[in-house]
Structures are given as C-alpha cells and as structure tokens.
Write a protein that holds these residues in place. Structure first.
Motif, mmCIF file in Angstrom:
data_model
loop_
_atom_site.group_PDB
_atom_site.id
_atom_site.type_symbol
_atom_site.label_atom_id
_atom_site.label_comp_id
_atom_site.label_asym_id
_atom_site.label_seq_id
_atom_site.Cartn_x
_atom_site.Cartn_y
_atom_site.Cartn_z
ATOM 1 N N GLU A 189 -1.212 -4.041 6.646
ATOM 2 C CA GLU A 189 -0.747 -2.700 6.285
ATOM 3 C C GLU A 189 0.649 -2.668 5.644
ATOM 4 O O GLU A 189 0.830 -2.018 4.614
ATOM 5 C CB GLU A 189 -0.785 -1.791 7.513
ATOM 6 C CG GLU A 189 -0.691 -0.331 7.171
ATOM 7 C CD GLU A 189 -1.264 0.550 8.273
ATOM 8 O OE1 GLU A 189 -0.857 0.385 9.424
ATOM 9 O OE2 GLU A 189 -2.118 1.376 7.963
ATOM 10 N N PRO A 190 1.637 -3.363 6.224
ATOM 11 C CA PRO A 190 2.966 -3.342 5.584
ATOM 12 C C PRO A 190 2.935 -3.867 4.153
ATOM 13 O O PRO A 190 3.632 -3.348 3.285
ATOM 14 C CB PRO A 190 3.812 -4.257 6.464
ATOM 15 C CG PRO A 190 3.069 -4.428 7.719
ATOM 16 C CD PRO A 190 1.642 -4.159 7.449
ATOM 17 N N LYS A 232 0.443 -3.636 2.092
ATOM 18 C CA LYS A 232 -0.178 -2.591 1.308
ATOM 19 C C LYS A 232 0.819 -1.465 1.021
ATOM 20 O O LYS A 232 0.923 -0.994 -0.108
ATOM 21 C CB LYS A 232 -1.358 -2.029 2.124
ATOM 22 C CG LYS A 232 -2.530 -1.596 1.308
ATOM 23 C CD LYS A 232 -3.719 -1.408 2.236
ATOM 24 C CE LYS A 232 -4.660 -0.356 1.728
ATOM 25 N NZ LYS A 232 -5.709 -0.068 2.718
ATOM 26 N N VAL A 233 1.547 -1.081 2.058
ATOM 27 C CA VAL A 233 2.491 0.018 1.915
ATOM 28 C C VAL A 233 3.547 -0.300 0.858
ATOM 29 O O VAL A 233 3.950 0.557 0.087
ATOM 30 C CB VAL A 233 3.165 0.311 3.279
ATOM 31 C CG1 VAL A 233 4.406 1.160 3.101
ATOM 32 C CG2 VAL A 233 2.180 0.999 4.199
ATOM 33 N N HIS A 234 3.980 -1.551 0.821
ATOM 34 C CA HIS A 234 5.018 -1.912 -0.135
ATOM 35 C C HIS A 234 4.441 -2.511 -1.412
ATOM 36 O O HIS A 234 5.168 -3.073 -2.227
ATOM 37 C CB HIS A 234 6.015 -2.874 0.515
ATOM 38 C CG HIS A 234 6.870 -2.200 1.544
ATOM 39 N ND1 HIS A 234 7.928 -1.397 1.217
ATOM 40 C CD2 HIS A 234 6.802 -2.176 2.889
ATOM 41 C CE1 HIS A 234 8.481 -0.913 2.314
ATOM 42 N NE2 HIS A 234 7.815 -1.372 3.345
ATOM 43 N N ARG A 263 2.916 -8.261 12.236
ATOM 44 C CA ARG A 263 3.084 -7.061 11.417
ATOM 45 C C ARG A 263 4.534 -6.917 10.963
ATOM 46 O O ARG A 263 4.811 -6.596 9.810
ATOM 47 C CB ARG A 263 2.669 -5.818 12.212
ATOM 48 C CG ARG A 263 3.063 -4.522 11.529
ATOM 49 C CD ARG A 263 2.564 -3.304 12.265
ATOM 50 N NE ARG A 263 3.103 -3.251 13.622
ATOM 51 C CZ ARG A 263 2.669 -2.400 14.549
ATOM 52 N NH1 ARG A 263 1.706 -1.568 14.268
ATOM 53 N NH2 ARG A 263 3.186 -2.411 15.759
ATOM 54 N N ALA A 318 5.387 -9.459 8.244
ATOM 55 C CA ALA A 318 4.596 -9.454 7.011
ATOM 56 C C ALA A 318 5.444 -9.250 5.764
ATOM 57 O O ALA A 318 5.214 -9.892 4.743
ATOM 58 C CB ALA A 318 3.512 -8.376 7.096
ATOM 59 N N MET A 324 5.070 -17.045 1.776
ATOM 60 C CA MET A 324 5.106 -17.744 3.065
ATOM 61 C C MET A 324 4.716 -19.206 2.850
ATOM 62 O O MET A 324 3.759 -19.502 2.162
ATOM 63 C CB MET A 324 4.107 -17.086 4.011
ATOM 64 C CG MET A 324 4.494 -17.220 5.440
ATOM 65 S SD MET A 324 4.011 -15.752 6.338
ATOM 66 C CE MET A 324 5.178 -14.548 5.731
ATOM 67 N N ILE A 377 7.454 0.561 9.166
ATOM 68 C CA ILE A 377 6.947 -0.232 8.046
ATOM 69 C C ILE A 377 7.353 0.399 6.722
ATOM 70 O O ILE A 377 7.478 -0.281 5.712
ATOM 71 C CB ILE A 377 5.406 -0.308 8.139
ATOM 72 C CG1 ILE A 377 4.994 -1.288 9.208
ATOM 73 C CG2 ILE A 377 4.797 -0.693 6.825
ATOM 74 C CD1 ILE A 377 3.543 -1.159 9.565
ATOM 75 N N GLY A 378 7.574 1.712 6.740
ATOM 76 C CA GLY A 378 7.943 2.397 5.517
ATOM 77 C C GLY A 378 6.779 3.184 4.948
ATOM 78 O O GLY A 378 6.712 3.449 3.763
ATOM 79 N N MET A 379 5.854 3.561 5.798
ATOM 80 C CA MET A 379 4.700 4.305 5.336
ATOM 81 C C MET A 379 5.089 5.754 5.102
ATOM 82 O O MET A 379 5.899 6.319 5.819
ATOM 83 C CB MET A 379 3.603 4.230 6.408
ATOM 84 C CG MET A 379 2.230 4.474 5.876
ATOM 85 S SD MET A 379 1.021 4.420 7.193
ATOM 86 C CE MET A 379 0.395 2.801 6.991
ATOM 87 N N LYS A 380 4.485 6.337 4.070
ATOM 88 C CA LYS A 380 4.812 7.729 3.769
ATOM 89 C C LYS A 380 4.099 8.655 4.746
ATOM 90 O O LYS A 380 3.024 8.339 5.233
ATOM 91 C CB LYS A 380 4.384 8.066 2.344
ATOM 92 C CG LYS A 380 5.279 7.427 1.313
ATOM 93 C CD LYS A 380 4.773 7.738 -0.094
ATOM 94 C CE LYS A 380 5.604 6.984 -1.107
ATOM 95 N NZ LYS A 380 4.875 6.714 -2.336
ATOM 96 N N ARG A 435 0.417 9.417 4.305
ATOM 97 C CA ARG A 435 -0.439 8.290 4.634
ATOM 98 C C ARG A 435 -0.526 8.106 6.147
ATOM 99 O O ARG A 435 -1.591 7.800 6.677
ATOM 100 C CB ARG A 435 0.149 7.048 3.976
ATOM 101 C CG ARG A 435 -0.689 5.853 4.117
ATOM 102 C CD ARG A 435 -1.054 5.299 2.765
ATOM 103 N NE ARG A 435 -1.616 3.975 2.911
ATOM 104 C CZ ARG A 435 -1.241 2.940 2.177
ATOM 105 N NH1 ARG A 435 -0.293 3.090 1.264
ATOM 106 N NH2 ARG A 435 -1.801 1.790 2.362
#
Lengths: 327, 301
Positions: free
Chosen positions: A120-121, A123-125, A170, A173, B1, B200-203, B206
């Motif tokens: 998810e992180p 995807k968000v970024h 998470r 990530a 990574m 995480i920085g999610m809006k 969302r």
C-alpha cells in the motif's frame, strides 16, 4: 566531537487536548499531553523515550509525524520545518518517516491481505508499477523474516509477532530515514520481543535507519537505545547517553524508575535499594505548578513548588530538569 | 532494495506454503451464514416470495384485476385457492402480485435510505465539525417525529400514491442508516490501521474508501435487511390508511383495509394478505438476525 546536523530536531513541542463540556461544547480546560519537549536525534542513532503510561510519550511520537497536529513548537527534519508544510508537501515527506505501532492486532486492516498492506505505501506514493510493487512486497516479506507465500493471508491468520513484522515491513516499504516505533514490542510475548528487537536492529544497520523508540520497559530501551530520554507528565525530565543514564541518573524521577528494575543477580538484588514513590501521577489536565514531579519527589524544595526547572545540559550532553542540580 | 538477504531468523511457521485454504474474512462469514439455520429459513422465505413475484403471470389463471360479479366473496376452493373478494377478484392472484409490490417498494425504499444515509453518515463521521453538526441535527429532526406519522405527512404533501409512499419510507429510514454509519466511522476512524494509513501518506478520500468503508458496511447490511421488513410493514400501513397504493393495485395493506367489512362473513379476504405480510416480515427478520449473529457476534444476547 563535532556534531553533524541532527536528522530530527524537536523544539518546545507542545500538544494540548481541549476538554469540552456543557451544552455548546465550550472549552472547559485542556490536557497537557506534551508540554514543552525539546530534543534532537542524530542520523543512525536510536533515541529511546521511556515513561509511565499517560506521560505523553506516544503523543510526542505522533505529534512529530503530525498525526496529531502539535499545539505549538517546531519539528525539523533534515533542517526542514515539518510543522510549516502544507498538505501535499507533508504527504510527500511521509516517505521519509514512518511509524510502527504498538498493537499488532489493531494496526493492520483486517480486510486486507498482508501483501496488500505492505504494498500500500508503494502504491500511495506511486512507486513502480503493479508488477514491480509485487516484487518489492515479496522482498520486504523476506526482509522481515516472513515468506512470500504469506502475502495472500489475512492478518487474523498470523501470530502477534508475525503481524508486527508485517507492520515493520509496511513502515520499511518506502525506505524511510526515520522510524517512530511506538512501543513496538510491549504487546508481544517476551520470547517474541527479543526476536522483533533483533530484527529492528538488523534493519537499522542494513537500511541506515534512525529510530525514535518509545517504550515503558526500561530493559528493552536499554537494549536498543543509544540515548535515552525520560518523560514525566508531558515533560522531558532527563536525556543522555544510555550508559550514563543507567549508571548515573541525575533526576530523582529517573533514579526512582531505575531503582525499580530488578537485577538478574541475587546478591546485589538483595542489597538493591528501592526508591518507592508515594502518591499517584497528577492529572495532566491539572499539572502541578513549578516542577511537575514536586508532588512525589523525595528531595522536594520550596523552589520546586513555584518555578519550573529548566531542561538544560549538565555536562557532556547530559540534560536534566531539576533544581537540585543547580548550584 | 538490495537482494542479498541476510539471514534473519524466521519465526516458527506451523504450515508450509499453500497448505491451508486462505479465506478472506468475508468468505468465512458467508460460510458461517450458510450454517445458520434460522437465517437460511428466512432466506428461503424471501427467495420463495421473490420467485413467485417473478413468475407470477405464469402461475395464474386469473389476472389480479379480473372482476367476476358472479363469484363475489367465495370461500377458498379448487378454483380460487384463496377465495375471492367483494369484486369477485381472485385473492391468490392478488396476493402474488402483491408480493411484487411489497418487495419492489421495500427494495427501492431501503436502497435509497442506505445510499443517502450512508453517504451523510460517512461525511458526518469522517469530517466532523460543522458538517457533523448539520447532518446530525437533520437526523435528530427526522427522528423527533414518530416514523409513520412523518411518512403520512410526507405522503400528504406529495399526494397519495405507491411511488410517494416509497419516497416517504425511504426518507424516514435515512437517519437510521445515517446514524449507524456515523457511529461506525467514528469508531473505525480511531483504529490504528487508519492512523497507519495516514502515516503512510494516504489521502483522506482514499482512506475513506479503502479502509473505513470496508470496515463499516456490515452493520449497514444487517440493518438494511431488518429495515426491509420494516419497510414492507410501513408500505402496508400506508396502504391500509389509503396513503399508499391506490385501487385497484393489489397491495397487501390495501387489501387488508378493503376487507375490513367482511372479517366475519369472509375472513379469507383478510387472512391471506395478512399471512403474506407476516411471512415476508418474518423472513427478513430471521435473515437479518442471522446476518447480525454472523457479522457482529458481540451483538448476540
């Protein structure tokens, strides 16, 4: 010793929660969860923050990441003022700093698979395409000691320790520089605690991470931290290198805390002198005037009841806030 | 990574890859529902009514409006299974067509209240502030009236018809779903995984659709099923007092009210539509209770 610029600087951070009551939600008072806290973290180090529950250590961590909007004070990350950032800028900055939560059962969405949670992180970024993200997600699973076949499972199918590893994956990530770990092991079995702590240490070395490690367990903090800060009632009372703190605590509260740690050796354990504090922690909605600790301090003086002691350096970066230390 | 994975000790894993079926919580719940006896009985009753409503024209030798002056108020017989009413209309036909009306009204009314109520509740709970105050007070106002009175008032304003009765039922049920959604959102919003999503920085939007909504909709679904039963009753009640379906529509409540005069001389005119209402409501209540048991075990008494 020349000091490079710290990764994170926290200056006079305050977070007050309003208490509302009455018919029209009038402000009746406020809870001073974090009351003027100042410290900094150097790159690559682990700063531990200890304190009793309710002393504001978790709120400090959340206020730094602006998950709780600070009431006042400054937070600088690599010299950039976080508190001044607008929505979208702050959102982008979140790549640099992540959080690991205390309760591994509450911090994972029960309706998402481990793979979805970890990807998810990314995807968000907007990092990579779907295929690339999947690869990275599987790699992250390996990095935290799980297997790629775990990706399709849901949180309820994991143990507490495994869930905490997912939470760490998470956080990892987006390859952050700073991780705020809010009591990451206190909800785990003792046998699992050390595994997760070791994992965090390995990851720190491998990814050049800086930790703000919040805990109430003094031995856990001693194990992982380079420096340790002690909080009491929303204030930082002492902050110094780990060894110096454990060998030569300056503040009476720290002394009392440390005297409560059992020694794993029967002989000194018998001789160990315990400082028993009387009374309870005062309510943070009505903190005592002067030094917050004066109601329970065994060495209380008149000045403690009126003047709040300054949090200052008593030599070699050993910070403490206590009138006893003033000449 | 980097790819050189150092050896980090793995936690003991009881099972190897792919040995256990991996099920989403939703699928687990659905399986539990299939094992829930009363829910399945309720579901069966509902399916039965849906089925006969769908194939009604194929079943019936008579139209629901087919008047036969020579066969008025006849008792149930091989020819007229449920008897006939005072116009000589076949009650079996009317009850079956009535199922169409009741299910249709219930479905659209409740779907409408769910959509509107959930949207308002979501906004109120998630954003708080003046939006919450405005929406919550609106709900308070709607809830200040007894539901059926409010429905009557709305129909009186719009004019009595089946369609307007449906709107009225939708409106009076909005606050139920709105409040439920608001309280769920307020609770879910506090969860660590929502905080984690923000970290995480999610809006916001969302977070709302990806974390909060999926964890909030199950009580809405339970309440929706139970609300369906109420809606069927409310439609019948409005029909009974002449504010809903208009003659000659074969609405169950209306049929009840039309047969009041013949309770003693021709009780079948009343018994069969009454039974139909009761069975439908029972079906939805059983299914709703079952859903609640499965999706929200804490609610079990």
């Amino acid at each position: 010793m020349t000091q490079p610029q710290p990764l994170l600087e926290v200056e006079h951070l305050k977070k007050f929660f309003p208490i509302r009551g009455g018919v029209f939600g009038k402000k009746m008072g406020e809870v001073k969860a974090v009351d003027d806290v100042t410290f900094s973290i150097r790159k690559g180090e682990t700063l531990g923050i200890v304190g009793e529950s309710g002393c504001g250590k978790s709120t400090t961590g959340r206020a730094i990441l602006r998950l709780e909007e600070p009431t006042s004070g400054k937070v600088r990350f690599e010299g950039r003022e976080l508190t001044a950032l607008k929505g979208e800028e702050m959102r982008k900055m979140r790549r640099e700093m992540q959080m690991v939560f205390q309760d591994p059962f509450a911090s994972l969405n029960p309706r998402k698979t481990a793979g979805e949670i970890i990807a998810e992180p990314l995807k968000v970024h907007g990092i990579g395409d779907a295929r690339k993200r999947k690869e990275q997600m599987k790699e992250l699973l390996q990095v935290v000691g799980l297997d790629s076949f775990h990706a399709g499972r849901y949180p309820h199918q994991f143990s507490g320790g495994q869930r905490q590893r997912i939470g760490i994956a998470r956080a990892l990530a987006v390859r952050p520089k700073l991780i705020v770990a809010d009591e990451p092991v206190s909800a785990l079995d003792v046998s699992i605690q050390s595994q997760v702590l070791n994992l965090m240490e390995d990851l720190q070395e491998r990814f050049d991470l800086t930790y703000l490690f919040i805990a109430h367990d003094l031995s856990v903090v001693r194990h992982i931290s380079d420096r340790v800060g002690v909080m009491y009632l929303g204030r930082m009372v002492e902050l110094t290198d780990r060894d110096r703190l454990y060998e030569n605590p300056l503040h009476p509260y720290t002394q009392a805390l440390l005297s409560a740690v059992p020694v794993p050796d029967p002989e000194p354990e018998v001789r160990r002198e315990r400082i028993i504090l009387s009374g309870d922690v005062p309510s943070p909605s009505h903190p005592p005037k002067g030094c917050a600790f004066h109601t329970r301090c065994p060495h209380v003086m008149d000045i403690c009841r009126d003047v709040r002691p300054e949090f200052k350096d008593h030599g070699d970066g050993h910070f403490a806030a206590c009138h006893l230390l003033d000449p | 990574m980097s790819t050189n994975t150092p050896t980090i000790q793995k936690e003991e894993q009881g099972t190897g890859p792919g040995t256990e079926p991996v099920d989403s919580p939703l699928r687990d719940n659905l399986r539990a529902l299939l094992r829930h006896r009363s829910a399945m009985i309720g579901g069966g009753i509902i399916l039965f009514f849906i089925l006969i409503a769908l194939i009604a024209p194929l079943l019936l030798p008579y139209g629901y409006n087919q008047i036969d002056p020579d066969a008025r108020l006849q008792a149930p017989s091989g020819e007229h299974w449920f008897g006939t009413d005072d116009f000589g209309r076949d009650i079996f036909a009317r009850v079956i067509y009535g199922a169409r009306i009741s299910l249709w009204v219930g479905f659209f009314a409740i779907s409408g209240s769910i959509v509107v109520g959930s949207a308002l509740g979501l906004i109120a709970g998630f954003y708080g502030g003046w939006r919450d105050t405005l929406i919550s007070r609106l709900f308070d106002i709607l809830l200040a009236f007894p539901a059926i009175l409010l429905a009557i008032a709305i129909v009186a304003m719009l004019g009595p018809s089946l369609e307007n009765a449906m709107y009225a039922i939708a409106i009076i049920n909005v606050p139920t779903f709105g409040r439920l959604m608001r309280s769920r959102v307020l609770a879910v919003k506090q969860e660590d995984y929502v905080l984690a999503a923000r970290a995480i920085g999610m809006k916001d939007r969302r977070i709302l659709f990806s974390h909060i909504l999926p964890n909030s909709w199950t009580p809405i679904m339970v309440q929706g099923t139970l609300g369906f039963a109420t809606a069927v009753l409310e439609a019948a009640a409005l029909g009974f007092i002449g504010m809903g379906a208009q003659p000659p529509e074969p609405e169950w409540g209306k049929m009840l009210s039309d047969s009041r005069a013949f309770i003693q001389s021709a009780p079948w005119t009343m018994v069969f539509p009454g039974l139909a209402i009761m069975l439908t409501v029972l079906g939805f209540n059983l299914l709703g209770d079952g859903l609640r048991d499965v999706f929200d075990p804490r609610m079990k008494q």
